[in-house]
Every structure is written in C-alpha cells, then in structure tokens.
Design a protein around this motif. Sequence first.
Motif, PDB file in Angstrom:
ATOM      1  N   THR A 124      -7.158  63.057 -21.177  1.00 16.65           N
ATOM      2  CA  THR A 124      -6.985  61.583 -21.506  1.00 16.65           C
ATOM      3  C   THR A 124      -5.166  61.120 -21.386  1.00 16.65           C
ATOM      4  O   THR A 124      -4.950  62.674 -21.739  1.00 16.65           O
ATOM      5  CB  THR A 124      -6.939  62.239 -23.434  1.00 16.65           C
ATOM      6  N   ALA A 125      -4.627  60.533 -22.740  1.00 19.00           N
ATOM      7  CA  ALA A 125      -2.918  60.210 -23.024  1.00 19.00           C
ATOM      8  C   ALA A 125      -2.950  61.522 -23.442  1.00 19.00           C
ATOM      9  O   ALA A 125      -1.136  62.195 -23.236  1.00 19.00           O
ATOM     10  CB  ALA A 125      -3.447  59.051 -23.504  1.00 19.00           C
ATOM     11  N   ASN A 126      -3.678  62.380 -23.877  1.00 17.77           N
ATOM     12  CA  ASN A 126      -3.406  63.729 -24.277  1.00 17.77           C
ATOM     13  C   ASN A 126      -3.280  64.902 -23.990  1.00 17.77           C
ATOM     14  O   ASN A 126      -1.957  65.852 -24.568  1.00 17.77           O
ATOM     15  CB  ASN A 126      -3.636  64.024 -25.721  1.00 17.77           C
ATOM     16  N   ASN A 127      -3.594  65.064 -22.667  1.00 18.67           N
ATOM     17  CA  ASN A 127      -3.525  66.110 -21.592  1.00 18.67           C
ATOM     18  C   ASN A 127      -3.912  66.506 -20.368  1.00 18.67           C
ATOM     19  O   ASN A 127      -3.461  66.892 -19.706  1.00 18.67           O
ATOM     20  CB  ASN A 127      -4.872  66.775 -22.196  1.00 18.67           C
ATOM     21  N   TYR A 128      -3.240  64.483 -20.271  1.00 23.68           N
ATOM     22  CA  TYR A 128      -2.992  64.375 -18.211  1.00 23.68           C
ATOM     23  C   TYR A 128      -2.434  65.369 -17.911  1.00 23.68           C
ATOM     24  O   TYR A 128      -2.000  65.944 -16.689  1.00 23.68           O
ATOM     25  CB  TYR A 128      -2.541  63.413 -17.984  1.00 23.68           C
ATOM     26  N   GLN A 129      -0.943  66.133 -18.250  1.00 25.81           N
ATOM     27  CA  GLN A 129      -0.143  66.484 -18.049  1.00 25.81           C
ATOM     28  C   GLN A 129      -0.104  68.608 -17.758  1.00 25.81           C
ATOM     29  O   GLN A 129      -0.037  69.175 -17.291  1.00 25.81           O
ATOM     30  CB  GLN A 129       1.029  67.112 -19.081  1.00 25.81           C
TER      31      GLN A 129
END
Length: 141
Positions: A124-129
Amino acid sequence: MSWTKKDLDRLNLKHNFKENKNKSNVLVKKNIINGKISAGKKSIKTLLWVLKREGMIENYVEELQFDDVRKFRFDWALPDLKIAIEYEGIFSKKSRHTTIKGFTTDCEKYNLAQIMGWKVLRYTANNYQNIEKDLKKLLIL
C-alpha cells in the motif's frame, strides 16, 4: 533503503504530488499520509527501475496476465522468479479493493497465483518502501 521525500524528489517524482487547500486554506500535499509520502504506481515503477539498474533484479514486467481463464493480471512481476508485486490502491475515495466483491476477487486472484506457484507481495502507500528489503529476503533464499 528507506525512501524519504528527498529521495523521491531526487528521482524526479515531484509530479506525483498535487497541492490541495484544506479548510484553513493551508496548502497540503494530497499524497502525504500521517507525515509519510504516499506512493502511487509510478513511484513503485521507478523503484523497480532503480533496482533493475542497480542489478538487484534482472527484469520486471508490468500488467502480466498470469491466467488465461480468469484473465488475472499482476501489477508487476518478475516472471523468471515467479514473484508478483501488487499495489493495493485502498486510499482513494472509491476503490474496488475495499468493496466485498472487489476484495473477494482479489482473494481469488491471490489464491490462484499461490496455487500456480507465484509468490505475491502486496503493498500500500504506507509500506511500498519495503519492496527492496522483501525482494532481498526472497532472492537470498
């Protein structure tokens, strides 16, 4: 690698951010959630390009159709390794990922992929890193 706003700016991803005014007329970045930068598909595509350029992955394919019957597609795939990467766009106002029908179809897609031997990584946008870290773990195994 931890991706910060500075890193994304360096990769020329500034165009992914749209300025909106909130109720107090203060400009806010549309894609910043809880102080973190939200990634869209372009950000993940750029990240995969960087990983390929650095030699961490050989190649990736966008929108790979992995089943002829259901016509399911992965957002990105490393076909030689049978690794799929999916971006769950759950932060938009209306997302098919958050409806019961859409969520159920996603479950069917991911189950079929597992049965066919694929490893599916979901972000998601919160864990793509975490993509780089997760791929390193898979490639070392």
